[in-house]
Design an enzyme around this catalytic site. Structure first.
Site, PDB file in Angstrom:
ATOM      1  CB  CYS A  32       3.719   9.712  -7.796  1.00  0.00           C
ATOM      2  SG  CYS A  32       3.984  11.112  -6.689  1.00  0.00           S
ATOM      3  CB  CYS A  63       6.360  13.355  -9.790  1.00  0.00           C
ATOM      4  SG  CYS A  63       6.777  11.643  -9.364  1.00  0.00           S
ATOM      5  CB  CYS A  82       8.573  13.801  -6.583  1.00  0.00           C
ATOM      6  SG  CYS A  82       7.068  13.174  -5.819  1.00  0.00           S
ATOM      7  CB  CYS A 136      -1.023   1.036   4.712  1.00  0.00           C
ATOM      8  SG  CYS A 136      -2.548   1.718   5.322  1.00  0.00           S
TER       9      CYS A 136
HETATM   10 FE    FE Z   1       6.295  11.375  -7.074  1.00  0.00          FE
END
Ligand code: FE
Length: 160
Positions: A76, A79, A128, A148
């Site tokens: 991510c 985070c 997050c 996607c």
């Molecule tokens: Fe995250």
């Protein structure tokens, strides 16, 4: 009369119970990483903020990871939570990086998204709550799913 009340109460308890058991339901207080929108704005670029925090979508074929072939883990951007393995990435031709499954049980949440009258399923980071993309049921084997995902929602950690 009394039996009706008991039946009503039973139905109520069953419905409450099944709600509580429902996995992957959005619950903002359950995120491990919680920041104010000001803090996110400071950390992210304008486009990253628009996609991750405002559920935007990057332009098709504009993202860094569409044709990315390296081995490793997509995490991510907001985070650092591990989200997708390069091993489950496939060429979808859609213009967005696509995966047939997520990395592990802590990776993503799937949330119904009925915006614009479409019945889509939003994919967000489980840690997050940031928006990653959507999941569709037209992916390849073994899952038949297509995650996607926006490139700007991702960072990449290469395998040694
Ligand atoms: Fe995250």
């Amino acid at each position: 009369m009394k039996i009706n009340r008991i039946i009503t109460l039973l139905f109520f308890l069953i419905s409450v119970g099944s709600c509580a058991q429902e996995k992957n339901t959005k619950n903002e207080t359950s995120y491990q990483v919680i920041k104010t929108e000001e803090e996110w704005k400071e950390q992210l670029t304008e486009l990253e903020y628009e996609v991750l925090r405002e559920e935007g979508t990057e332009r098709a074929f504009s993202g860094k990871y569409v044709d990315w072939k390296k081995k490793g883990t997509f995490v991510c951007k907001a985070c650092g939570n591990p989200l997708f393995s390069s091993e489950t990435k496939f060429k979808s031709g859609t213009g967005w990086p696509s995966f047939y499954t997520y990395k592990n049980d802590n990776s993503v949440l799937e949330v119904p998204d009925n915006k614009y009258g479409w019945n889509r399923v939003e994919v967000e980071c489980k840690k997050c709550g940031s928006h990653l993309g959507h999941v569709f049921e037209d992916g390849p084997k073994p899952t038949g799913l297509r995650y996607c995902i926006n490139s700007v929602s991702l960072d990449f950690v290469e395998e040694d």
